[in-house]
Design an enzyme around this catalytic site. Structure first.
Site: not given
Ligand SMILES: NC(=O)c1ccc[n+]([C@@H]2O[C@H](COP(=O)([O-])OP(=O)(O)OC[C@H]3O[C@@H](n4cnc5c(N)ncnc54)[C@H](O)[C@@H]3O)[C@@H](O)[C@H]2O)c1
Ligand SMILES: O=P(O)(O)OC[C@H](O)CO
Length: 298
Positions: A14, A114, A164, A227-228, A254
């Protein structure tokens, strides 16, 4: 301080994408713990002497980083991380406010992978601050391919950005279990309601949940393998251990630590958060099939 100068702190995915975006209209420095071969890469002290800082380090590292490296000299800060501190249950604005005056703080939210920003693909984000002047100053640094909106709902943006990620793990689990589109969209919709219930407890504004920061970022993150957090969910559904998944990922997800933070907060404040509870339980070893049964109970 070099007036008008801009630097990004943290050269992960990011940080690098934001550096690319912010370099389109002006010179933008970037720094990180290890030297990188990036244009305008600089040392930490040079970066910290800039007037405008965009900080993109993982949520769980922020307090230590601020304590060890940061000295407030009037810099204006845009926080790019998304998460809740697991050890204290503090939202990122609460941590930053321990070190920096509120008037100097802004927070980025909204759907923004990103990997797409660094290609210059169009997107829309929200710059959240209690100080509209700060928004106006940061807004002019963003390139034409990024549309920026203003909001003063800092707490709403912080909760959406963090929550989220937990829901994206849940959605990845749903996908990994092959439960179908109906199940995934039901989960995302009920997740939005749950996130709103959680946020309203802390004073977030309802509008934030239906905009870019809430529904926008949730729909993005909970529906794509980019998305990780979603990929963490896929791994959990496929019976991989969390250690294996995170090692393979090699980047921050996260939602994992944020699940622990939300678990403490919802117990402390007695908030009904069934989906986040099941994500927490799965991270703690519960079989996803048992979670599904529990979520489907009337
Ligand atoms: N990648 C995205 O698409 C994206 C989009 C929006 C927001 N975010 C958020 O931005 C934050 C960073 O994500 P990322 O994608 O850059 O992660 P990443 O895993 O790619 O990189 C994290 C960066 O933080 C640095 N870092 C780690 N610990 C540090 C410490 N103690 N001190 C200083 N630097 C440290 C690492 O060296 C690395 O450069 C996360 O909160 C994430 O949720 C990411
Ligand atoms: O890859 P993730 O799951 O960390 O999500 C990235 C961004 O937050 C999307 O807006």
């Amino acid at each position: 301080m070099k007036e008008g100068s801009v630097a990004v702190i943290g050269a992960g995915k990011w940080g690098q994408a934001l550096h690319y975006a912010l370099s389109q209209k002006q010179e933008c420095y970037i720094t990180s713990r290890t030297k990188r071969d990036i244009k305008n890469f600089t040392d930490l002290q040079t970066a910290l002497s800039c007037e405008y800082l965009v900080i993109a380090i993982p949520a769980q590292q922020i307090r230590t980083w601020l304590s060890n490296h940061f000295e407030f000299k009037g810099q204006k800060i845009l926080v790019a991380s998304k998460g809740i501190e697991a050890t204290t249950g503090k939202f990122l604005n609460e941590i930053y406010e321990e070190f920096i005056p509120t008037q100097n703080l802004g927070f980025i939210s909204g759907p923004s992978f990103a990997a797409e920003v660094i290609k210059g693909l169009p997107c829309a984000i929200v710059l959240n601050s209690l100080n509209k002047q700060l928004f106006l100053e940061f807004e002019k640094f963003f390139p034409n391919f990024i549309k920026t909106y203003y909001s003063d709902d800092v707490i709403g943006a912080e909760i959406c950005g963090a929550y989220k990620n937990v829901l994206a793990i849940a959605s990845g689990i749903c996908e990994g279990m092959d439960l179908g589109n109906n199940a995934r969209v039901s989960l995302i919709s009920r997740g939005l309601v749950e996130m709103q219930r959680f946020g309203s407890h802390f004073g977030a504004k309802m509008d934030t949940f239906i905009g870019l920061s809430g529904a926008g970022d949730l729909f993005l993150t909970a529906s794509s393998e980019l998305s990780r957090n979603f990929r963490v969910g896929l791994g959990l559904a496929n019976n991989k251990t969390l250690d294996e998944i995170l090692k393979q990922l090699g980047e921050v997800a996260e939602g994992v630590k944020t699940s622990y933070a939300i678990n403490s907060l919802n117990k402390k404040h007695n908030i009904y958060t069934p989906i986040a509870n099941e994500v927490y339980s799965i991270l703690e070893g519960k079989n996803p099939k048992d979670s599904l049964k529990d979520l489907l109970k009337n």
